[in-house]
Motif scaffolding. Structure first.
Motif, PDB file in Angstrom:
ATOM      1  N   ALA A 102      -8.373  -3.215   9.713  1.00 62.83           N
ATOM      2  CA  ALA A 102      -9.045  -2.360   8.740  1.00 62.83           C
ATOM      3  C   ALA A 102     -10.490  -2.772   8.513  1.00 62.83           C
ATOM      4  O   ALA A 102     -11.359  -1.932   8.276  1.00 62.83           O
ATOM      5  CB  ALA A 102      -8.282  -2.381   7.406  1.00 62.83           C
ATOM      6  N   ASN A 103     -10.760  -4.076   8.593  1.00 62.59           N
ATOM      7  CA  ASN A 103     -12.117  -4.562   8.351  1.00 62.59           C
ATOM      8  C   ASN A 103     -12.238  -5.977   8.887  1.00 62.59           C
ATOM      9  O   ASN A 103     -11.286  -6.753   8.857  1.00 62.59           O
ATOM     10  CB  ASN A 103     -12.439  -4.535   6.855  1.00 62.59           C
ATOM     11  CG  ASN A 103     -13.890  -4.839   6.573  1.00 62.59           C
ATOM     12  OD1 ASN A 103     -14.763  -4.558   7.385  1.00 62.59           O
ATOM     13  ND2 ASN A 103     -14.176  -5.421   5.432  1.00 62.59           N
ATOM     14  N   SER A 149      -1.153  -4.439   3.305  1.00 59.61           N
ATOM     15  CA  SER A 149      -2.404  -5.023   3.791  1.00 59.61           C
ATOM     16  C   SER A 149      -2.317  -6.543   3.733  1.00 59.61           C
ATOM     17  O   SER A 149      -1.831  -7.113   2.758  1.00 59.61           O
ATOM     18  CB  SER A 149      -3.593  -4.535   2.958  1.00 59.61           C
ATOM     19  OG  SER A 149      -3.570  -5.126   1.673  1.00 59.61           O
ATOM     20  N   GLN A 205      -3.159  -2.316  12.249  1.00 61.47           N
ATOM     21  CA  GLN A 205      -4.531  -1.863  12.432  1.00 61.47           C
ATOM     22  C   GLN A 205      -5.491  -2.884  11.836  1.00 61.47           C
ATOM     23  O   GLN A 205      -5.214  -3.457  10.782  1.00 61.47           O
ATOM     24  CB  GLN A 205      -4.759  -0.504  11.762  1.00 61.47           C
ATOM     25  CG  GLN A 205      -3.915   0.627  12.309  1.00 61.47           C
ATOM     26  CD  GLN A 205      -4.151   1.925  11.561  1.00 61.47           C
ATOM     27  OE1 GLN A 205      -4.985   1.993  10.668  1.00 61.47           O
ATOM     28  NE2 GLN A 205      -3.416   2.964  11.933  1.00 61.47           N
ATOM     29  N   TYR A 240     -11.580  -0.695  14.490  1.00 59.56           N
ATOM     30  CA  TYR A 240     -11.058  -0.349  13.169  1.00 59.56           C
ATOM     31  C   TYR A 240     -10.075   0.821  13.267  1.00 59.56           C
ATOM     32  O   TYR A 240     -10.315   1.813  13.971  1.00 59.56           O
ATOM     33  CB  TYR A 240     -12.187   0.019  12.213  1.00 59.56           C
ATOM     34  CG  TYR A 240     -13.049  -1.148  11.765  1.00 59.56           C
ATOM     35  CD1 TYR A 240     -12.837  -2.431  12.237  1.00 59.56           C
ATOM     36  CD2 TYR A 240     -14.095  -0.963  10.862  1.00 59.56           C
ATOM     37  CE1 TYR A 240     -13.618  -3.494  11.835  1.00 59.56           C
ATOM     38  CE2 TYR A 240     -14.891  -2.026  10.453  1.00 59.56           C
ATOM     39  CZ  TYR A 240     -14.650  -3.292  10.951  1.00 59.56           C
ATOM     40  OH  TYR A 240     -15.437  -4.341  10.549  1.00 59.56           O
ATOM     41  N   ASN A 241      -8.963   0.669  12.519  1.00 59.88           N
ATOM     42  CA  ASN A 241      -7.955   1.731  12.356  1.00 59.88           C
ATOM     43  C   ASN A 241      -7.354   2.194  13.686  1.00 59.88           C
ATOM     44  O   ASN A 241      -6.880   3.326  13.801  1.00 59.88           O
ATOM     45  CB  ASN A 241      -8.561   2.937  11.622  1.00 59.88           C
ATOM     46  CG  ASN A 241      -9.129   2.551  10.267  1.00 59.88           C
ATOM     47  OD1 ASN A 241      -8.550   1.745   9.549  1.00 59.88           O
ATOM     48  ND2 ASN A 241     -10.277   3.105   9.930  1.00 59.88           N
ATOM     49  N   ARG A 277       0.834  -1.197   0.000  1.00 60.53           N
ATOM     50  CA  ARG A 277       0.000   0.000   0.000  1.00 60.53           C
ATOM     51  C   ARG A 277       0.870   1.247   0.000  1.00 60.53           C
ATOM     52  O   ARG A 277       0.947   1.977   0.974  1.00 60.53           O
ATOM     53  CB  ARG A 277      -0.912   0.012   1.228  1.00 60.53           C
ATOM     54  CG  ARG A 277      -1.908  -1.129   1.318  1.00 60.53           C
ATOM     55  CD  ARG A 277      -2.994  -0.997   0.272  1.00 60.53           C
ATOM     56  NE  ARG A 277      -4.041  -1.996   0.453  1.00 60.53           N
ATOM     57  CZ  ARG A 277      -5.042  -2.166  -0.393  1.00 60.53           C
ATOM     58  NH1 ARG A 277      -5.117  -1.396  -1.472  1.00 60.53           N
ATOM     59  NH2 ARG A 277      -5.952  -3.090  -0.190  1.00 60.53           N
ATOM     60  N   GLU A 299      -9.121  -7.991   7.437  1.00 66.12           N
ATOM     61  CA  GLU A 299      -8.110  -7.241   6.687  1.00 66.12           C
ATOM     62  C   GLU A 299      -7.318  -6.389   7.672  1.00 66.12           C
ATOM     63  O   GLU A 299      -7.895  -5.627   8.454  1.00 66.12           O
ATOM     64  CB  GLU A 299      -8.752  -6.352   5.628  1.00 66.12           C
ATOM     65  CG  GLU A 299      -7.728  -5.579   4.808  1.00 66.12           C
ATOM     66  CD  GLU A 299      -8.348  -4.681   3.751  1.00 66.12           C
ATOM     67  OE1 GLU A 299      -7.610  -3.866   3.158  1.00 66.12           O
ATOM     68  OE2 GLU A 299      -9.573  -4.793   3.529  1.00 66.12           O
ATOM     69  N   THR A 319      -3.996  -3.696   8.253  1.00 57.85           N
ATOM     70  CA  THR A 319      -3.040  -2.763   7.655  1.00 57.85           C
ATOM     71  C   THR A 319      -1.783  -2.765   8.511  1.00 57.85           C
ATOM     72  O   THR A 319      -1.823  -2.398   9.695  1.00 57.85           O
ATOM     73  CB  THR A 319      -3.620  -1.344   7.580  1.00 57.85           C
ATOM     74  OG1 THR A 319      -4.829  -1.365   6.812  1.00 57.85           O
ATOM     75  CG2 THR A 319      -2.629  -0.403   6.919  1.00 57.85           C
TER      76      THR A 319
END
Length: 731
Positions: free
Chosen positions: A552-553, A530, A550, A566-567, A524, A541, A543
């Motif tokens: 992400a999803n 990712s 993190q 998330y994040n 990325r 997912e 990051t």
């Protein structure tokens, strides 16, 4: 005379013909022709002629056999010479490749060791920064690495009067659990002497014991006067309080009426129905759920077996590319002397036992294959402490010497009817006897305490959980005390009857989401990568960035899950523990393969080395799973690789396949959509010892620049996630 002259002339002609046919046939074939011509005439071959004919035919066959033998020897000599030449060429190439392999692996080793050295210095710097941040917080919490500070914190907590009430005890619990968690992190991550570890563990045990004692003391103080939460009409006492980590309910049937034998704790989704003997007993029922688990870590099966790892570097190994026989392969059936005296072959050897497999006693929960999640339920019976007596102008309260709860031991006298035998005898049983047996079983079940639990929303439940109880004497979780267990999947409700009370938990299969269905590692922009893991139920997912990861999803079917995470940057180990707390385990342990059926193992040193190489090149290259990998064999690791140089389109179909073995790494001629898998190289003349060297050699300066620009901390974080998820072995 005419016939004789004709015959003589014929013989003369045949003699001339014999000389003329030297290139086309042999003398025996001519004699055969002559014999065939004379069979139609009046004269037959004489005995001497027939013997001569036979002799000539025999000589022809011998001559042809000799000629064939000579040709075969010449062809075999030519073949052997060709093979020898080819083997000599292969030997030269093997020697050359061995040198290339050594040189290339030495280069990779240097890069890896430089990274490890940098990370050691980085870890020291980060520890110093953490200690400084802790000092600057000035929050009154002790330094978990300092034994004197931890002892002082423990002493002050014991003397703290505000924790004598449930409100104060629950408020303090959040802080204490944080301190215990920090101390556990220190014991896991810090290098320490045996004395330091012993001191830390002693404080760790005392903190947990004091936490239980404080809750017991606060419960006792709450029960010193039941009047504030007593229903005067029914005579039922009911109390509930909670904090983020502890929920506690107290209940008593003060009138001992058999009608008041059930209670529902809506806040906990917990309902119990007492048997007759308990409904008429003077006691307090305490139901407490804690979000933390201070029991499982004391179980024998909590930690994986301590098995020495194989060599961690391929440089020191000489491993063939072909896979060795698997331990569960059966040898061919013995014959002759191999059979025993009864004429039958000996029993086939059992499948080799994995050294990582943990054995358990009957009824013992194996925590290597299960995990207690959703909180710990403590259900116990307590004696009612002396209650205040109100007189005309005063209240008299009896003060006890020990100001803590006193537990009542209870175990149901459960005697289920003996089960009938199997087979035809069971089908012929008298229906009345069957009905009588069912009535007897139902009567016995009424002696047990009935409990219904709505599974907590704080965890994911991918399968029906297993109800377990902590056996303090044997120090393990067990399921032998539960009967008539039922599970409503739609409502996520567990109902069961128990013969004993105590510490209970809901155990879930740790590997409900393994093995993976697919995975993908995608760059990325050079400073982030990712990692997408598609598991059996969820898809996650991540990051990966410098020093942190993190979420992400996270998709649980069609719905998003854990969106509050998330994040949120976390260290890899923190993120892994957080997901496991919620019941999502996407990161197998060293022994996890023992508890997943049909999962072939991969050559571990090759796999671990591959993760190091992938971490180095991941900022520039997209990797993905391959359907050929799991069945390719132990020494063959297969995955897809995509770069702009290799493939221009964005689809994953038809991407080049990479084969990694203990001896080499190469791009294969076949692809993901090929009809069959083949180990044939795309370019047989190329040789690379590992993925890192292949990428540096084949993919040009642009890719190399991106790889070299990645920081050591970023590379280390990628490697930690790859090693933790074990994507090559589990997909």
């Amino acid at each position: 005379m005419g016939e004789d002259s004709s015959s003589i002339g014929s013989n003369q002609m045949d003699s001339r013909s014999l000389g003329m046919m030297g290139q086309k046939g042999t003398a025996s074939s001519i004699i055969y022709q002559k014999a065939n011509q004379q069979q139609g005439g009046s004269r037959k071959l004489s005995k001497e002629e027939r013997e001569k004919l036979k002799r000539l035919e025999q000589e022809r066959r011998q001559r042809e056999a000799e000629e064939a033998r000579i040709r075969e020897e010449e062809e075999e000599a030519a073949r052997l010479q060709k093979e020898a030449e080819e083997e000599a060429k292969r030997e030269v190439r093997r020697i050359q490749q061995k040198k290339w392999r050594f040189d290339q692996l030495m280069l990779t080793r240097k890069v890896t060791r430089d990274l490890d050295h940098t990370m050691e210095m980085t870890r020291d710097r980060l520890m110093e920064e953490e200690e400084w941040e802790r000092m600057m917080r000035c929050d009154g919490l002790p330094d978990p690495t300092s034994v004197p500070e931890m002892n002082r914190y423990l002493s002050l907590w014991r003397a703290e009067e505000s924790t004598a009430t449930l409100e104060g005890a629950l408020r303090k619990t959040d802080q204490v659990i944080h301190v215990i968690s920090e101390l556990e992190g220190v014991m896991e991550e810090r290098d320490a002497t045996e004395k330091q570890l012993r001191d830390w563990r002693e404080i760790w045990l005392e903190l947990q014991q004091e936490q239980k004692s404080k809750l017991d003391q606060a419960t006792y103080n709450q029960l010193l006067d039941l009047r504030g939460y007593l229903d005067n009409e029914t005579g039922v006492y009911s109390f509930f309080t909670s904090s983020p980590l502890v929920s506690l309910a107290l209940w008593s049937n003060t009138t001992r009426s058999p009608k008041n034998n059930a209670h529902q704790i809506g806040e906990l989704g917990f309902t119990f129905t007492l048997p007759a003997d308990l409904a008429e007993m003077e006691c307090i029922v305490r139901v407490m759920r804690t979000e933390y688990d201070h029991y499982s870590k004391f179980a024998r099966t909590f930690d994986a077996p301590n098995v020495p790892e194989p060599l961690g570097e391929l440089l020191e190994e000489d491993i063939p590319e072909e896979d060795p026989p698997q331990p569960d392969e059966q040898p061919p059936e013995p014959e002759g002397d191999a059979k025993d005296s009864m004429g039958a072959p000996p029993a086939a050897p059992k499948k080799a036992r994995s050294p990582h497999l943990t054995d358990t006693a009957p009824g013992e929960l194996n925590l290597r294959g299960h995990r207690v999640q959703g909180g710990i339920y403590t259900i116990d019976l307590l004696e009612v402490p002396p209650q205040p007596r109100v007189l005309a102008d005063c209240t008299i309260t009896q003060v006890e010497e020990v100001c803590s709860v006193s537990r009542i031991h209870w175990q149901a006298k459960y005697n289920p009817p003996a089960t009938s035998g199997e087979g035809s005898s069971q089908r012929r049983r008298d229906p009345e006897a069957v009905e009588q047996e069912m009535r007897q079983l139902e009567k016995e079940l009424q002696k047990l305490l009935l409990i219904t639990i709505k599974l907590p929303d704080s965890a994911f439940w991918f399968e029906p959980p297993l109800m377990v109880l902590w056996d303090e004497e044997k120090r393990y979780w067990t399921n032998v005390y539960f009967q008539d267990v039922k599970y409503n999947e739609e409502q996520c409700v567990m109902q069961f009857r128990t013969t004993r009370l105590g510490v209970m938990g809901l155990a879930m299969n740790r590997y409900a989401n393994l093995p993976f269905q697919s995975w993908e590692l995608k760059p990325r922009g050079g400073d982030a990568v990712s990692l997408t893991l598609t598991a059996a139920v969820v898809q996650a997912e991540f990051t990966i960035m410098e020093g942190n990861v993190q979420l992400a999803n996270l998709q649980d079917g069609a719905r998003a899950a854990l969106s509050h995470l998330y994040n949120k940057p976390m260290k890899p180990k923190t993120l892994i523990r957080t997901l496991q707390f919620y019941g999502i385990n996407l990161f197998p342990d060293r022994d996890s393969y023992c508890y997943i059926d049909g999962l072939p193992s991969k050559h571990r040193p090759t796999e671990q080395h591959l993760y190091s190489c992938m971490a180095f090149v991941a900022p520039a290259i997209n990797f993905a799973w391959s359907r050929w990998n799991l069945l390719a064999g132990q020494n063959k690791l297969v995955f897809q690789m995509k770069t702009k140089k290799l493939v221009s389109d964005e689809s994953t179909v038809g991407q080049p396949l990479v084969l990694v073995t203990p001896q080499r790494t190469c791009v294969l001629e076949c692809t993901e959509i090929s009809q069959a898998f083949s180990t044939k190289q795309e370019d047989p003349e190329k040789y690379h010892a590992d993925l890192y060297q292949m990428v540096l050699d084949d993919l040009g300066p642009e890719v190399n620049q991106i790889i070299k620009a990645a920081s050591p901390v970023f590379t280390h974080t990628i490697h930690t996630m790859l090693k933790s998820s074990s994507i090559v072995s589990y997909c």
